[in-house]
Scaffold this active site. Structure first.
Site, short mmCIF file in Angstrom:
data_model
loop_
_atom_site.label_atom_id
_atom_site.label_comp_id
_atom_site.label_asym_id
_atom_site.label_seq_id
_atom_site.Cartn_x
_atom_site.Cartn_y
_atom_site.Cartn_z
N LYS A 28 -3.12 -18.67 -74.50
CA LYS A 28 -4.58 -18.63 -74.46
C LYS A 28 -5.14 -19.98 -74.03
O LYS A 28 -4.76 -21.01 -74.59
CB LYS A 28 -5.14 -18.27 -75.85
CG LYS A 28 -4.87 -16.84 -76.28
CD LYS A 28 -5.67 -15.90 -75.43
CE LYS A 28 -6.17 -14.66 -76.10
NZ LYS A 28 -6.76 -14.56 -77.32
N TYR B 243 -0.92 -3.96 -64.68
CA TYR B 243 -0.01 -5.04 -65.06
C TYR B 243 1.30 -4.56 -65.68
O TYR B 243 2.13 -5.36 -66.08
CB TYR B 243 -0.70 -6.05 -65.98
CG TYR B 243 -1.30 -5.49 -67.25
CD1 TYR B 243 -0.52 -4.83 -68.20
CD2 TYR B 243 -2.65 -5.65 -67.51
CE1 TYR B 243 -1.07 -4.34 -69.36
CE2 TYR B 243 -3.22 -5.16 -68.68
CZ TYR B 243 -2.42 -4.51 -69.60
OH TYR B 243 -2.96 -4.01 -70.73
N CYS C 241 -50.44 -16.73 -78.60
CA CYS C 241 -51.76 -16.14 -78.84
C CYS C 241 -52.24 -16.28 -80.28
O CYS C 241 -53.34 -15.88 -80.62
CB CYS C 241 -51.76 -14.67 -78.47
SG CYS C 241 -50.75 -13.68 -79.57
N LYS D 110 6.00 -12.99 -69.15
CA LYS D 110 6.83 -11.81 -69.43
C LYS D 110 8.26 -12.07 -68.98
O LYS D 110 8.48 -12.63 -67.90
CB LYS D 110 6.29 -10.59 -68.66
CG LYS D 110 4.90 -10.19 -69.07
CD LYS D 110 4.35 -9.06 -68.19
CE LYS D 110 2.93 -8.75 -68.65
NZ LYS D 110 2.28 -7.77 -67.78
N GLU E 41 1.39 -14.22 -65.16
CA GLU E 41 0.23 -13.60 -64.51
C GLU E 41 -1.03 -13.83 -65.32
O GLU E 41 -0.95 -14.11 -66.52
CB GLU E 41 0.48 -12.11 -64.30
CG GLU E 41 0.85 -11.38 -65.57
CD GLU E 41 1.41 -9.98 -65.31
OE1 GLU E 41 2.44 -9.89 -64.63
OE2 GLU E 41 0.80 -9.02 -65.78
N CYS F 149 -47.88 -16.21 -83.34
CA CYS F 149 -47.29 -16.29 -82.01
C CYS F 149 -47.69 -17.60 -81.33
O CYS F 149 -48.87 -17.95 -81.32
CB CYS F 149 -47.76 -15.09 -81.19
SG CYS F 149 -47.27 -15.16 -79.47
N CYS G 155 -51.08 -9.86 -76.03
CA CYS G 155 -50.58 -11.23 -76.00
C CYS G 155 -50.42 -11.68 -74.55
O CYS G 155 -49.87 -10.95 -73.73
CB CYS G 155 -49.22 -11.30 -76.72
SG CYS G 155 -48.45 -12.93 -76.61
N LYS H 223 -4.25 -13.37 -67.60
CA LYS H 223 -4.61 -12.43 -68.66
C LYS H 223 -6.07 -12.09 -68.48
O LYS H 223 -6.95 -12.93 -68.69
CB LYS H 223 -4.37 -13.06 -70.03
CG LYS H 223 -4.63 -12.11 -71.17
CD LYS H 223 -4.15 -12.69 -72.47
CE LYS H 223 -4.28 -11.72 -73.63
NZ LYS H 223 -5.64 -11.29 -73.88
N ASP I 182 -9.66 -10.46 -69.06
CA ASP I 182 -10.41 -10.17 -70.26
C ASP I 182 -11.19 -8.86 -70.13
O ASP I 182 -12.35 -8.84 -69.73
CB ASP I 182 -11.37 -11.33 -70.55
CG ASP I 182 -11.61 -11.50 -72.03
OD1 ASP I 182 -10.97 -10.76 -72.82
OD2 ASP I 182 -12.43 -12.34 -72.41
N GLU J 188 -5.66 -3.30 -67.02
CA GLU J 188 -6.88 -3.74 -67.67
C GLU J 188 -8.10 -3.25 -66.91
O GLU J 188 -8.23 -3.50 -65.71
CB GLU J 188 -6.86 -5.29 -67.72
CG GLU J 188 -7.75 -5.91 -68.74
CD GLU J 188 -7.15 -5.95 -70.15
OE1 GLU J 188 -6.11 -5.29 -70.40
OE2 GLU J 188 -7.74 -6.62 -71.00
N CYS K 145 -44.40 -10.51 -81.75
CA CYS K 145 -45.83 -10.77 -81.75
C CYS K 145 -46.52 -9.42 -81.89
O CYS K 145 -46.14 -8.45 -81.26
CB CYS K 145 -46.23 -11.44 -80.44
SG CYS K 145 -48.00 -11.55 -80.24
S1 IVH Z 1 0.88 -6.97 -70.85
C1 IVH Z 1 3.71 -5.71 -73.66
N1 IVH Z 1 -0.45 -8.21 -68.97
O1 IVH Z 1 -4.12 -8.45 -73.23
C2 IVH Z 1 2.68 -5.61 -72.65
N2 IVH Z 1 -1.61 -7.55 -70.92
O2 IVH Z 1 -3.82 -9.50 -75.92
C3 IVH Z 1 1.35 -5.77 -73.20
N3 IVH Z 1 -3.99 -8.07 -70.88
O3 IVH Z 1 -3.59 -5.35 -74.79
C4 IVH Z 1 0.32 -6.06 -72.23
N4 IVH Z 1 -4.03 -9.01 -68.89
O4 IVH Z 1 -5.14 -5.43 -72.75
C5 IVH Z 1 -0.51 -7.65 -70.18
N5 IVH Z 1 -1.52 -9.30 -67.22
C6 IVH Z 1 -1.57 -8.72 -68.41
C7 IVH Z 1 -2.76 -8.63 -69.15
C8 IVH Z 1 -2.73 -8.03 -70.41
C9 IVH Z 1 -4.75 -8.66 -69.94
C10 IVH Z 1 -4.50 -7.59 -72.18
C11 IVH Z 1 -4.02 -6.22 -72.58
C12 IVH Z 1 -3.36 -6.43 -73.93
C13 IVH Z 1 -3.99 -7.67 -74.41
C14 IVH Z 1 -3.16 -8.37 -75.45
#
Ligand code: IVH
Length: 673
Positions: free
Chosen positions: A318, A233, A415, A294, A118, A412, A435, A120, A122, A181, A430
């Site tokens: 990442k 999640y 001016c 996972k 899934e 500046c 200005c 991740k 931010d 998140e 400035c």
């Molecule tokens: S699972 C063991 N699923 O990423 C379960 N985390 O770098 C831990 N995050 O602290 C989290 N999307 O804040 C999981 N689909 C996702 C996620 C996710 C973002 C964040 C979460 C976690 C951090 C770890």
């Protein structure tokens, strides 16, 4: 009270709540609205009306109760039921395979392992607790064991159900711990930063920081305005036998679950899904920085356990940040509305994350020094938080010796007045209060959409008007004549007429918009509205002391000082005098949304004690919305004291001074008028 009508009202209220919850789910979670915003607003308005007639029927999980709760002095600590784990990172296909082999070696031989992949997201992790199907608490991750109580803020997030959606006859779990998140969609992030620039406030570097800053607001009303969203999640307590089943359960309960989650039978399929995510991520409405892999089956997860804070059954892949190499052709300075000089790198145009980049912000002098960026350097840039281009580092190997160091000029560029950098500040400014850059940027702000909203008057037109010496400050706009405009390049008869009509029309803009348009430092659109409602007109506002101003909710000492100093400057006083004479709107009277005949309009209210159903912050906002001033202390000038249970000295003082004391019911009755 007539019991029959109350019973009927209760039914109607429940019916409205069910409808509203359904439409919120369709809109915020499924992205498939069935009714228009206006129809939705009407449902909410009907519910609010009934609830105010029968405040005893208000419950904390009513859709009208998303915003409220006290402005807290700090966040309480909350111990998580089970720890919120973090994730280990991997960066290559090989590392993904390593992860899989470790999973296999931690499980009985020959175990089939299924994965879920899934996005991740931010943002920041949050745990949401539901008791018997009702949302009761939310906490940030904190150190994983203890987090901060952000319940009132999380309640404002519309994609989070306050009540779990249940099938007919289905029983809610006693306790459910939903993890996910909290994040800020890209569009909301850009809008927020634009507002902050307009208010002279620092921008957030990326949506993640903006989400964190917005969730950790002590005032839930600010959080509400920030358009946060939530993806579920995981389930802490109350999980199903597999992660996939938990995700399905969460979706059924009404949560948005990580979009595009999918099962994979083996690590090759995992890799295919990773590649698929990498292709679509740029087109998503939110930032992702990778994917999470996972192990699907919960008993396998338990058997694998964790090392420290990282589970052995999940890992984050990442994405490599998008980067590009280019040349710094020049470093120029941009003088902003507040006089801050921002160095900007002019780059040889280069493609990055789907757009052409030709500028990057260099923030300030220190940033350039730290990275040793020189004119002529080859540099690597990326888009911080996917949005703002930034210089990451200089490719020193490619230096030829012909590069030129940048020094902040002593004067500046606009001016030639001295530039100063105050101690402890990174910004150079400035010193010229007149200005031309301030005038120009100030005018651009004045006419902008959220301010005076003068159509057809963009930065290019402003520059032309200044160059032709037709306009120096906002008041000059209102003196423009058609013949003058016709002398301007590319300005035809029709566009000149349209522009004049738009300028004339803007005289009707409400007082709060005008106040915002003036560009007083730290006075953004929201603060302007608060001040306009609180003081009603410019003359009362300009007499307010810093002390009086900072007593207002949401107005801090910095804003208060700034407002007082603005009115103290003679040229500002002169500008206001001219704008007033030209017929601009300098009072709230007659503005849609504030009815001057309302019993609370212009009255001063003091709230004390605990009210039976309303929470204090909500009640105060309702009063302010109809034009009341809310004060913290009782004096002869107080019009009403709204007293709840255990009201103390304020009530006594009100009685001594003969100030009218009312209870919640009376308050709601008057409010309705
Ligand atoms: S699972 C063991 N699923 O990423 C379960 N985390 O770098 C831990 N995050 O602290 C989290 N999307 O804040 C999981 N689909 C996702 C996620 C996710 C973002 C964040 C979460 C976690 C951090 C770890």
């Amino acid at each position: 009270m007539d019991d029959l009508s109350k019973t009927r009202a209760a039914e109607k209220i429940e019916d409205l709540r069910t409808q509203i919850r359904r439409h919120e789910h369709l809109y915020y979670v499924l992205d498939m609205p069935e009714i228009s915003d206006a129809e939705y607003d009407e449902l909410v308005a009907n519910l609010r009306k009934l609830e105010s007639q029968y405040p005893e029927l208000i419950t904390r999980d009513s859709p009208t109760m998303r915003v409220g709760g006290q402005v807290a002095p700090s966040f309480k600590e909350v111990k998580h039921i089970t720890p919120l784990l973090s994730l280990g990172n991997v960066f290559s296909a090989e590392e993904v395979r390593d992860f899989a082999s470790k999973v296999h070696s931690g499980l009985p031989e020959g175990t089939k392992v299924e994965y879920v992949v899934e996005p991740k997201i931010d943002g920041l992790a949050c745990s949401l607790i539901y008791e018997k199907g009702r949302f009761v608490r939310a906490a940030t991750r904190g150190d994983g064991t203890v987090g901060e109580d952000v319940t009132n803020n999380v309640r404002t997030i519309r994609s989070i159900p306050l009540t779990l959606q249940l099938a007919p006859g289905e029983r809610a779990p006693e306790l459910l711990d939903v993890r996910g998140e909290v994040y800020m969609p890209r569009r909301a992030f850009m809008r927020l930063n634009a507002e902050r620039v307009a208010a002279g406030e620092p921008e957030f570097a990326n949506p993640r920081n903006a989400a964190a800053g917005s969730l950790r607001q002590l005032n839930p009303q600010i959080t509400e305005k920030r358009s946060l969203s939530f993806f579920a999640y995981a389930v802490g307590l109350g999980a199903q036998e597999s992660h996939a089943e938990s995700m399905e359960m969460l979706a059924k309960y009404g949560f948005r679950v990580s979009e595009g989650w999918q099962k994979a039978k083996n690590i090759e399929e995992v890799w295919q899904l990773i590649e698929k995510h990498e292709k679509v991520r740029a087109s998503l409405a939110y930032d992702t920085d990778g994917v999470v892999i996972k192990v699907n089956t919960v008993w396998q997860q338990n058997m694998l356990g964790a090392t420290g804070k990282d589970p052995r059954w999940a890992v984050a892949f990442k994405f490599p940040p998008e980067q590009a190499e280019t040349t710094v052709e020049d470093i120029i300075l941009q003088v902003g509305r507040t006089g801050v000089l921002t160095p900007t790198a002019v780059l040889t145009p280069v493609r990055l994350s789907g757009s052409t980049i030709s500028r990057a912000t260099l923030h300030n002098e220190d940033f350039i020094k730290e990275k040793d960026i020189r004119i002529g350097d080859r540099v690597v840039i990326n888009k911080a938080g996917e949005i703002i281009p930034e210089v990451l580092w200089v490719v020193f190997e490619k230096r030829t010796g012909r590069e030129k160091e940048f020094t902040m000029p002593a004067t500046c560029p606009e001016c030639e007045w001295p530039v100063v950098r105050r101690e402890g500040e990174a910004a150079s400014r400035c010193t010229n209060p007149h200005c031309p850059a301030l005038g120009r940027e100030g005018l651009i702000h004045f006419v902008s959409r959220d301010a005076m909203n003068i159509d057809g008057c963009g930065p290019a037109v402003i520059n032309q008007l200044i160059a032709a010496e037709l306009v120096k400050d906002p008041a000059d706009l209102y003196l423009l004549q058609k013949e003058q405009l016709l002398n301007i390049e590319r300005m035809g008869e029709k566009s000149a007429e349209n522009l004049l009509a738009a300028i004339e029309e803007s005289k009707k803009q409400s007082f709060d918009k005008l106040l915002f348009a003036l560009g007083i430092r730290h006075v953004g659109a929201k603060v302007a509205r608060i001040l306009a409602l609180q003081y009603g007109n410019i003359d009362t506002l300009r007499q307010a002391s810093a002390e009086e101003l900072s007593a207002i909710r949401d107005i801090g000492p910095k804003i208060a000082e700034s407002v007082v100093s603005y009115f103290a400057v003679p040229s500002n006083q002169d500008l206001l005098y001219r704008l007033k004479k030209l017929g601009l709107n300098m009072e709230m009277k007659g503005i849609a949304g504030t009815d001057t005949s309302h019993p609370f309009y212009g009255k001063t209210l003091v709230f004390t004690g605990t009210m039976p159903t309303l929470d204090r912050a909500t009640a105060q906002t309702m009063a302010q919305d109809v034009g009341a001033k809310v004060s913290g202390s009782v004096s002869k000038k107080t019009d009403y004291v709204v007293a709840g249970a255990e009201a103390g000295s304020k009530l006594t003082k009100a009685q001594e001074l003969g100030v009218k004391v009312i209870d919640e019911t009376e308050f709601m009755r008057l409010l309705q008028q």
